[in-house]
Design an enzyme around this catalytic site. Structure first.
Site, PDB file in Angstrom:
ATOM      1  N   PHE A 159      -5.765  18.792  15.576  1.00 52.72           N
ATOM      2  CA  PHE A 159      -4.701  17.794  15.630  1.00 52.72           C
ATOM      3  C   PHE A 159      -4.407  17.152  14.289  1.00 52.72           C
ATOM      4  O   PHE A 159      -3.295  16.675  14.051  1.00 52.72           O
ATOM      5  CB  PHE A 159      -5.070  16.685  16.626  1.00 52.72           C
ATOM      6  N   SER A 206     -13.873  20.636  15.924  1.00 57.69           N
ATOM      7  CA  SER A 206     -15.179  19.980  15.908  1.00 57.69           C
ATOM      8  C   SER A 206     -16.307  20.982  16.117  1.00 57.69           C
ATOM      9  O   SER A 206     -16.121  22.061  16.685  1.00 57.69           O
ATOM     10  CB  SER A 206     -15.242  18.917  17.008  1.00 57.69           C
ATOM     11  N   GLU A 220     -13.854  26.769  11.057  1.00 54.39           N
ATOM     12  CA  GLU A 220     -13.653  25.745  10.024  1.00 54.39           C
ATOM     13  C   GLU A 220     -13.872  24.402  10.704  1.00 54.39           C
ATOM     14  O   GLU A 220     -13.058  23.971  11.518  1.00 54.39           O
ATOM     15  CB  GLU A 220     -12.234  25.869   9.441  1.00 54.39           C
ATOM     16  N   CYS A 264     -11.049  16.543   7.679  1.00 57.82           N
ATOM     17  CA  CYS A 264     -12.385  17.148   7.709  1.00 57.82           C
ATOM     18  C   CYS A 264     -13.065  17.150   6.345  1.00 57.82           C
ATOM     19  O   CYS A 264     -14.283  17.282   6.268  1.00 57.82           O
ATOM     20  CB  CYS A 264     -12.310  18.566   8.259  1.00 57.82           C
ATOM     21  N   GLU A 286     -20.086  12.443  11.847  1.00 55.67           N
ATOM     22  CA  GLU A 286     -18.844  12.413  11.086  1.00 55.67           C
ATOM     23  C   GLU A 286     -17.968  11.289  11.621  1.00 55.67           C
ATOM     24  O   GLU A 286     -17.707  11.210  12.823  1.00 55.67           O
ATOM     25  CB  GLU A 286     -18.116  13.755  11.209  1.00 55.67           C
TER      26      GLU A 286
END
Length: 457
Positions: A115, A190, A211, A245, A335
């Site tokens: 997203f 994720s 990724e 990210c 994270e």
């Protein structure tokens, strides 16, 4: 029967006709993708704003970066597709053999996008897949419904369904897609969802690129140019409201400059987003109320030195700095993926490196220093996917730098040549001389076995 079986079968049948293996088909797909982006740029920008108030610069780079990737492949595709001669043992070469590497497409590729950059991170892998001669099924994120709906409307207008198709929806649709035997899967998202994707792929031994992300470390030592460092960290951490990210996840700053670093970082945040970032046209919103609530829960009031305000129903969390943070704080347990930045003081870089090395490997890492020995030590000791020295985030926009993670932050690299290679099977070939005998066959009695083996040494 799986509802998407016919879609897979259609693309597979087309791929097996070998139509995708020529350069003309690949260039045509790149041209179609370029037209899709250029002719609908404003519609995509509007959709990004509607989904989570992405500001104009962040909207535009979602278009500009894929266009740059298309341009790279258009300019370099002929060279990337060429058979690559390689050295082989001199004994074999002397008998007329030669080594060759061929790059062939895998086949039907499923690309599952995230997203946070729902155009760029869906299309960049798809562009690499098409350049490499694969067909593509796109699955955009359901949490950016306006962008997904626009893709659903536009993709059939620009592509034949046997070349590029799109599937929208959420968990149910992804589960159905993952039941099928794709030739390749490219997933961005994720770590938790990646484990689901990987388990499904294992059922069919499907190769993939993952990724992912992680808590990306940043170090600012006593020699750093603080004005440069704070601007780059402030922007790198808060772009897309921290939902990036490769955003700096936390900062280790040398204790001798920590107070000055905090003071300058606060000034930089105000200069970028104003005294009230909720009114800034350059500050995005969290993707959901759930995520706003999650990120707000990391804010420890006693450690807030800047920001700290939030509005969960409005999906807003203010750019926030926590100092002094520690590894016991909630924000350091995972994270963050939001605009809350923990800052930790340190005295010895070696201690910092030893701590980071014992954490899960991150997608990115950054160091700000004028001490080349310190930079070399950090880069040589800490394992991460990629990063910058005296810069943040921009490495992911450069097509000559392979992009991807390591360990829990992902597997496989893409962008530029690395993307073409990742979406291609490397077919290694030994081409023999049809007229020169090479006796490696039994019976071996009476033969000079050592001389034969030297052909391969």
């Amino acid at each position: 029967m799986n509802r998407y079986q016919a879609l897979l079968d259609r693309q597979k049948a087309f791929f097996l006709e070998d139509a995708t293996k020529g350069i003309e088909w690949r260039l045509d797909q790149l041209d179609r993708m370029e037209r899709l982006l250029r002719e609908n740029q404003q519609a995509f920008c509007d959709a990004l704003y509607e989904d989570f108030r992405k500001p104009p610069f962040e909207q535009r780079f979602e278009i500009t970066v894929p266009l740059g990737v298309i341009d790279y492949y258009r300019r370099n595709l002929a060279e990337l597709m060429k058979p690559q001669p390689v050295e082989i043992p001199k004994g074999l070469e002397a008998t007329g053999n030669r080594g060759l590497i061929l790059k062939e497409p895998y086949g039907v590729t499923l690309v599952i996008g995230p997203f946070n950059a729902p155009i760029l991170l869906l299309l960049d892998p798809a562009i690499a897949a098409l350049a490499a001669g694969n067909t593509v099924v796109l699955k955009p994120a359901n949490t950016t419904p306006r962008v997904a709906a626009l893709f659903q409307q536009l993709v059939p207008l620009y592509f034949e369904p046997e070349a590029v198709s799109i599937v929208t929806g959420g968990r149910e649709e992804i589960s159905a897609l993952l039941e099928l035997p794709w030739d390749f899967i490219f997933f961005t998202g994720s770590t938790a969802v990646a484990k689901v994707v990987m388990r499904a792929a294992a059922e069919h031994l499907t190769p993939m690129v993952l990724e992912l992300g992680g808590q990306n470390p940043t170090v600012v030592d006593a020699t750093a140019n603080l004005d440069i460092a704070v601007d780059r960290i402030a922007w790198g951490h808060n772009a897309i409201s921290g939902q990036w990210c490769i955003a700096p996840g936390y900062v280790y700053v040398h204790r001798s400059i920590a107070d000055e670093f905090i003071a300058r970082l606060k000034r930089s945040l105000v200069a970028m987003y104003g005294e009230d970032p909720s009114q800034s046209p350059d500050f995005a919103r969290m993707i959901s109320t759930h995520d706003a609530e999650r990120v707000a829960s990391y804010i420890l009031p006693e450690k807030v030195v800047h920001g700290g305000r939030f509005d969960v129903p409005g999906r807003y969390v203010e750019p926030t700095v926590l100092y002094p943070s520690s590894w016991d704080d909630p924000a350091m347990q995972q994270e963050i993926f939001g605009p809350v930045l923990p800052v930790l003081p340190y005295d010895d870089l070696k201690d910092v490196v030893e701590t980071i090395k014992r954490k899960p490997k991150s997608l990115a890492a950054y160091i700000f220093s004028k001490d080349q020995a310190a930079i070399d030590y950090f880069l040589g000791s800490v394992s991460f996917g990629g990063g910058c020295a005296n810069q943040t985030n921009l490495h992911c926009w450069i097509d000559s730098l392979p992009f991807g993670g390591v360990g829990s932050s992902g597997m496989g690299k893409y962008y530029g040549k690395a993307g073409f290679d990742a979406l291609s099977n490397t077919k290694a070939m030994l081409i023999g001389n049809p007229d020169v005998p090479l006796d490696v066959f039994p019976p071996y009695a009476g033969k000079d076995i050592d001389a034969t083996l030297r052909l391969f040494g």
